[in-house]
Design an enzyme around this catalytic site. Structure first.
Site, PDB file in Angstrom:
ATOM      1  CE  LYS A  69      54.580  14.659  26.044  1.00 45.32           C
ATOM      2  NZ  LYS A  69      55.754  13.805  25.797  1.00 45.32           N
ATOM      3  CB  THR A  71      59.498  21.501  20.790  1.00 48.91           C
ATOM      4  OG1 THR A  71      59.730  20.567  19.717  1.00 48.91           O
ATOM      5  CG2 THR A  71      59.910  22.885  20.342  1.00 48.91           C
ATOM      6  NE  ARG A  92      60.092   9.559  26.882  1.00 53.07           N
ATOM      7  CZ  ARG A  92      58.987   9.235  26.222  1.00 53.07           C
ATOM      8  NH1 ARG A  92      58.569   7.985  26.215  1.00 53.07           N
ATOM      9  NH2 ARG A  92      58.314  10.140  25.567  1.00 53.07           N
ATOM     10  CE  LYS A 103      57.534  12.034  18.922  1.00 54.68           C
ATOM     11  NZ  LYS A 103      57.645  11.586  20.329  1.00 54.68           N
ATOM     12  CB  ALA A 271      54.082   7.036  27.864  1.00 54.82           C
ATOM     13  CG  PHE A 299      52.131   8.893  24.229  1.00 56.02           C
ATOM     14  CD1 PHE A 299      52.207   9.419  22.946  1.00 56.02           C
ATOM     15  CD2 PHE A 299      52.584   7.594  24.421  1.00 56.02           C
ATOM     16  CE1 PHE A 299      52.710   8.673  21.886  1.00 56.02           C
ATOM     17  CE2 PHE A 299      53.081   6.838  23.371  1.00 56.02           C
ATOM     18  CZ  PHE A 299      53.143   7.375  22.101  1.00 56.02           C
ATOM     19  CG  PHE A 380      50.797  26.324  15.488  1.00 55.60           C
ATOM     20  CD1 PHE A 380      51.295  25.675  14.373  1.00 55.60           C
ATOM     21  CD2 PHE A 380      50.850  25.659  16.714  1.00 55.60           C
ATOM     22  CE1 PHE A 380      51.832  24.396  14.471  1.00 55.60           C
ATOM     23  CE2 PHE A 380      51.377  24.388  16.826  1.00 55.60           C
ATOM     24  CZ  PHE A 380      51.877  23.758  15.695  1.00 55.60           C
ATOM     25  CD1 TRP A 408      59.358  23.810  16.211  1.00 58.28           C
ATOM     26  CD2 TRP A 408      59.509  25.630  14.916  1.00 58.28           C
ATOM     27  NE1 TRP A 408      59.715  23.398  14.943  1.00 58.28           N
ATOM     28  CE2 TRP A 408      59.819  24.493  14.128  1.00 58.28           C
ATOM     29  CE3 TRP A 408      59.545  26.877  14.308  1.00 58.28           C
ATOM     30  CZ2 TRP A 408      60.150  24.564  12.778  1.00 58.28           C
ATOM     31  CZ3 TRP A 408      59.888  26.963  12.960  1.00 58.28           C
ATOM     32  CH2 TRP A 408      60.178  25.823  12.204  1.00 58.28           C
TER      33      TRP A 408
END
Length: 555
Positions: A69, A71, A92, A103, A271, A299, A380, A408
């Site tokens: 998210k 990214t 954030r 993470k 969140a 999230f 991907f 990405w």
């Protein structure tokens, strides 16, 4: 293949004054934190009108397969920048807990990152340290008041204010403090929350300015006296000193993306236990500076987006012009029951079973909240055309288009298709924004509305203590506040094992508390905790630094 940190360390950053000029900020509004970071003085912008279009990036319920998210948010901003749009990114700040826990970093990934990523992921400009200091100052003043005679008649069994630390440390969830003797304090049960779960984090992120921050701090409930009446931070006369600690922390932080798009990074409530959005101050500043503002909510859309819309938008007078729902083929197959080692192979059956999770979020954004949405598939190499086509067909039933995102690996160039789709739905102007519930509804009805409309639950069961507390909070005058649901991020239900879009379930609210300074009532469900623990193999084990100060292993 380069790692995220290797890509970030190889980037050539522009001086932050140059990024500020691009954003429309003069040097007189900056306080420098080195060459590539600055605090923004928002006071000079107080009366400027908001001119930007607001783009909210959210996602399906997160999975071990990853969604991307942040990214996507960074890449979308860079894509809009490449298309000649004046765009500001608003995100954030990462918490040290997840950085050293499961993470890792939270500055985006690959060629869609905000930089300097090491600083952003670690101490940054000290905002979280200031919040922790203010939180623990209040805790110290509260216990000192009890020690010095307890003029407020505080019931030591009903102290609600906890200490905090910005680290995952399960050992501190429940403690006994004040041991040792008379001069060492009054013995009582206590505990720590992670800093991002402190109400001060929520207060800072929802405050409109320094004086509003101080007023909100004063309204925070810290305990109850022996008659059951609330004791406020202002009763301890702590809000002035706390505001002094936070006077710099309330100002947004300016950095840049790898492609030199201006980014305001500020605040970091989780969140699943708080409202999961960056600060009102940063979003408001971005909307006054840019023609387009990209922001994210934590999230899945059932948590971050719902709270962004029902809490932050209500408090700050915001209304998104477009919503991006991020998903991956791999994550949807996980929701459909595909084992982790099989996510890289085509599996239309698992995808079909997992798609209802995405479709429920799309339905919520478009039907419950009345906002135009586009689904961004973070692509991907293992994704097949048959799988992608199946997602397009399913989303089409809700009038939601799908755009592939390859940010990405390609940065802003890989997000141009997504950016074009976002611009299209903004230009169509088909938003009919509405909240999931009205402010005037009783607290229990607000919780019911979220559970039934957003989660798809049959209803809500309230533990006796929770039902009693809802009634008491209403009597105390908090009935008109919005509700902040504390719920697992992994499922639309309160059971993390129920993937996809479960049905035939009920939500159980076991505890309720008021965050009067933040301006919402928190309803805790399931086993949600305000102090995470480290995993068996913490990310911290792979982080190191060499003799030249170069950090490795941070991702």
């Amino acid at each position: 293949m380069k790692t995220d940190i290797e890509i970030a360390q190889a980037a050539e950053l522009l001086p932050i004054a140059q990024i500020a000029a691009q954003a429309g900020l003069g040097e007189d509004l900056l306080e420098y934190y080195g060459r590539y970071k600055a605090k923004v003085d928002t006071l000079a912008l107080r009366d400027a009108p908001r001119k930007g279009k607001l783009i909210l990036v959210t996602a399906i319920n997160p999975t071990p397969a990853g969604e991307g998210k942040t990214t996507t948010s960074v890449g979308l901003s860079d894509a809009l920048h490449r298309l000649g749009k004046h765009v500001i990114l608003a995100l954030r700040e990462p918490s040290l807990g997840p950085v050293f826990g499961v993470k890792g970093g939270a500055a985006g990934g690959g060629y869609a990152q905000v930089v300097p990523m090491e600083d952003i992921n670690l101490h940054f400009t000290g905002d979280f340290h200031a919040i922790g200091a203010a939180n623990n100052l209040l805790a110290a003043m509260l216990d000192n008041h009890i020690q010095q005679g307890n003029a407020l008649d505080i019931d030591v069994r009903r102290v609600t204010w906890r200490r905090c630390v910005d680290m995952n440390d399960r050992q501190l969830r429940n403690i006994v403090c004040g041991l040792g003797g008379k001069v060492d304090g009054v013995p009582r049960e206590d505990g720590f929350d992670i800093t991002v779960a402190s109400e001060i984090m929520a207060v800072l992120c929802l405050a409109s300015g320094l004086m509003d921050l101080k007023a909100r701090l004063g309204r925070m409930v810290v305990a109850y006296n022996r008659f059951g009446e609330p004791v406020y931070c202002s009763d301890l006369k702590a809000q002035g000193a706390m505001t002094a600690l936070l006077k710099d922390a309330i100002r947004p932080n300016l950095v840049q993306t790898l492609e030199h798009t201006p980014a305001l990074i500020h605040g970091g409530p989780f969140a699943n236990i708080a409202h999961g959005c960056n600060s009102v101050s940063a979003t408001d500043t971005a909307l006054k500076l840019g023609d387009y503002v990209v922001t994210e909510a934590g999230f899945g859309a059932d948590l971050g987006a719902e709270k962004f819309l029902d809490i932050k938008c209500r408090a700050a007078g915001l209304a998104p012009d477009a919503v991006v729902i991020v998903a991956t083929v791999r994550a949807l197959k996980h929701h459909g029951g595909c084992p982790k080692d099989g996510l890289g192979r085509e599996n239309l059956e698992a995808l079909e079973k997992g798609l209802p999770n995405l479709l429920k979020h799309a339905e919520n954004i478009t039907q419950v909240f009345g906002l135009p949405a586009v689904v961004a598939i973070n692509r991907f190499d293992s994704d097949t055309e048959a799988e992608l086509q199946r997602i397009r067909e399913a989303c089409g039933r809700f009038g939601v288009r799908v755009a592939l995102s390859e940010v990405w690996g390609k940065g802003g160039q890989g997000g141009e298709a997504l950016a074009q789709e976002v611009l299209r739905i903004i230009d169509e102007g088909k938003k009919d924004f509405r909240f999931a519930y009205e402010s005037s509804a009783p607290l229990a009805e607000k919780i019911q509305a979220i559970a039934q409309k957003v989660y798809g639950a049959d209803g809500v069961d309230f533990a006796p203590a929770a039902a009693k507390e809802l009634q008491r909070l209403t009597e105390l005058g908090y009935g008109d506040l919005p509700v902040c649901m504390a719920k697992t991020q992994y499922s639309l239900s309160d059971d993390p094992a129920k993937l996809g879009a479960p049905s035939g379930f009920r939500i159980t609210v076991r505890k309720v508390k008021v965050s009067a300074g933040a301006g919402f009532v928190v309803a805790l469900t399931g086993d949600i905790m305000t102090m995470p623990g480290l995993p068996k193999v913490p990310a911290a084990e792979n982080i190191d630094v060499d003799e030249n100060g170069k950090i490795t292993g941070l991702f």
